[in-house]
Scaffold this motif. Sequence first.
Motif, PDB file in Angstrom:
ATOM      1  N   VAL A 133       0.840  -1.202   0.000  1.00  0.00           N
ATOM      2  CA  VAL A 133       0.000   0.000   0.000  1.00  0.00           C
ATOM      3  C   VAL A 133       0.875   1.253   0.000  1.00  0.00           C
ATOM      4  O   VAL A 133       0.604   2.208  -0.722  1.00  0.00           O
ATOM      5  N   LEU A 134       1.944   1.239   0.803  1.00  0.00           N
ATOM      6  CA  LEU A 134       2.804   2.411   0.917  1.00  0.00           C
ATOM      7  C   LEU A 134       3.488   2.742  -0.394  1.00  0.00           C
ATOM      8  O   LEU A 134       3.541   3.902  -0.802  1.00  0.00           O
ATOM      9  N   PHE A 135       4.002   1.735  -1.090  1.00  0.00           N
ATOM     10  CA  PHE A 135       4.765   2.010  -2.306  1.00  0.00           C
ATOM     11  C   PHE A 135       3.924   2.028  -3.569  1.00  0.00           C
ATOM     12  O   PHE A 135       4.411   2.399  -4.629  1.00  0.00           O
ATOM     13  N   GLN A 136       2.657   1.615  -3.491  1.00  0.00           N
ATOM     14  CA  GLN A 136       1.789   1.705  -4.665  1.00  0.00           C
ATOM     15  C   GLN A 136       0.911   2.945  -4.614  1.00  0.00           C
ATOM     16  O   GLN A 136       0.913   3.754  -5.536  1.00  0.00           O
ATOM     17  N   GLN A 137       0.159   3.097  -3.522  1.00  0.00           N
ATOM     18  CA  GLN A 137      -0.802   4.199  -3.458  1.00  0.00           C
ATOM     19  C   GLN A 137      -0.197   5.483  -2.904  1.00  0.00           C
ATOM     20  O   GLN A 137      -0.650   6.572  -3.240  1.00  0.00           O
ATOM     21  N   ALA A 139       3.255   6.466  -2.809  1.00  0.00           N
ATOM     22  CA  ALA A 139       4.686   6.583  -3.126  1.00  0.00           C
ATOM     23  C   ALA A 139       5.154   8.038  -3.082  1.00  0.00           C
ATOM     24  O   ALA A 139       6.221   8.331  -2.534  1.00  0.00           O
ATOM     25  N   LEU A 140       4.368   8.952  -3.642  1.00  0.00           N
ATOM     26  CA  LEU A 140       4.778  10.362  -3.661  1.00  0.00           C
ATOM     27  C   LEU A 140       4.849  10.963  -2.254  1.00  0.00           C
ATOM     28  O   LEU A 140       5.868  11.585  -1.908  1.00  0.00           O
ATOM     29  N   PRO A 141       3.828  10.801  -1.400  1.00  0.00           N
ATOM     30  CA  PRO A 141       3.983  11.333  -0.033  1.00  0.00           C
ATOM     31  C   PRO A 141       5.135  10.692   0.735  1.00  0.00           C
ATOM     32  O   PRO A 141       5.795  11.361   1.538  1.00  0.00           O
ATOM     33  N   PHE A 142       5.404   9.416   0.479  1.00  0.00           N
ATOM     34  CA  PHE A 142       6.521   8.742   1.141  1.00  0.00           C
ATOM     35  C   PHE A 142       7.843   9.383   0.738  1.00  0.00           C
ATOM     36  O   PHE A 142       8.702   9.652   1.578  1.00  0.00           O
ATOM     37  N   GLU A 143       8.018   9.653  -0.536  1.00  0.00           N
ATOM     38  CA  GLU A 143       9.257  10.275  -1.016  1.00  0.00           C
ATOM     39  C   GLU A 143       9.370  11.721  -0.548  1.00  0.00           C
ATOM     40  O   GLU A 143      10.458  12.188  -0.230  1.00  0.00           O
ATOM     41  N   LEU A 144       8.256  12.436  -0.491  1.00  0.00           N
ATOM     42  CA  LEU A 144       8.292  13.813   0.000  1.00  0.00           C
ATOM     43  C   LEU A 144       8.667  13.853   1.488  1.00  0.00           C
ATOM     44  O   LEU A 144       9.400  14.742   1.915  1.00  0.00           O
TER      45      LEU A 144
END
Length: 169
Positions: A133-137, A139-144
Motif C-alpha cells: 500500500v505504501l509504495f503503490q498508493q 509513493a509520492l507522499p513517502f518520497e516527499l
Amino acid sequence: MSPLFLFLSFVALLSALGVVLAKNPVHSVLFLILTFFTLSGHYLLLNAQFLAAVNIIVYAGAIMVLFLFVIMFLNLNEETEPHKPALAKFAAAIAGGSLLLILVAAMRDINPAGYDPASFDSQIGMVDRLGMVLFQQYALPFELASILLLAAMVGSVMLGKRETGERNF
C-alpha cells in the motif's frame, strides 16, 4: 474482552496519569516510555506487528532519548520555574474539561463494528501488505517525507556545526 487487553489498558492509563502528574520531568519521560510500550502491546493484540515495532523503535527509542537529552540540557528544576497564576490554572482546567466534554459528546453515538469471522483477514497488519500500500498508493507522499527528513538532518548538522574558535558550554 481479553484479560491482557484490560491489563494493558489499566497500565496505559496509570502511566499516562504518571506522565501528567509526575513532579520530576525525567520520571515523566519514563512514564511516557511505559505508555508507549503498553500501546505497542495493544498494537500486537490488533495484529499490527509492524506498528508495534515502529512504535518501540521510533517513539520509545529515538524520541524519548531526544526528550531526555533536552530535559537534562535545560536542567529544569523548581527554583527556575516561574510561578503560574491561579487564573492560568483555572483556564487550563476549563480548557481540559471542555475538551473532555467535546470528546464524550463526539463518542456518544458511535457503534463499533463487531468481529465478523467470515470477512476477517489475519494478514491485514503485516509488513508486506503495508509495504504494498505504501509504495503503490502513497509513493509520492513517502518520497516527499524522506526529502523533508533529509532537509531536517542537513539543517540540524548546519546548526550544530561549530565555527572556528567557538567554545562549548
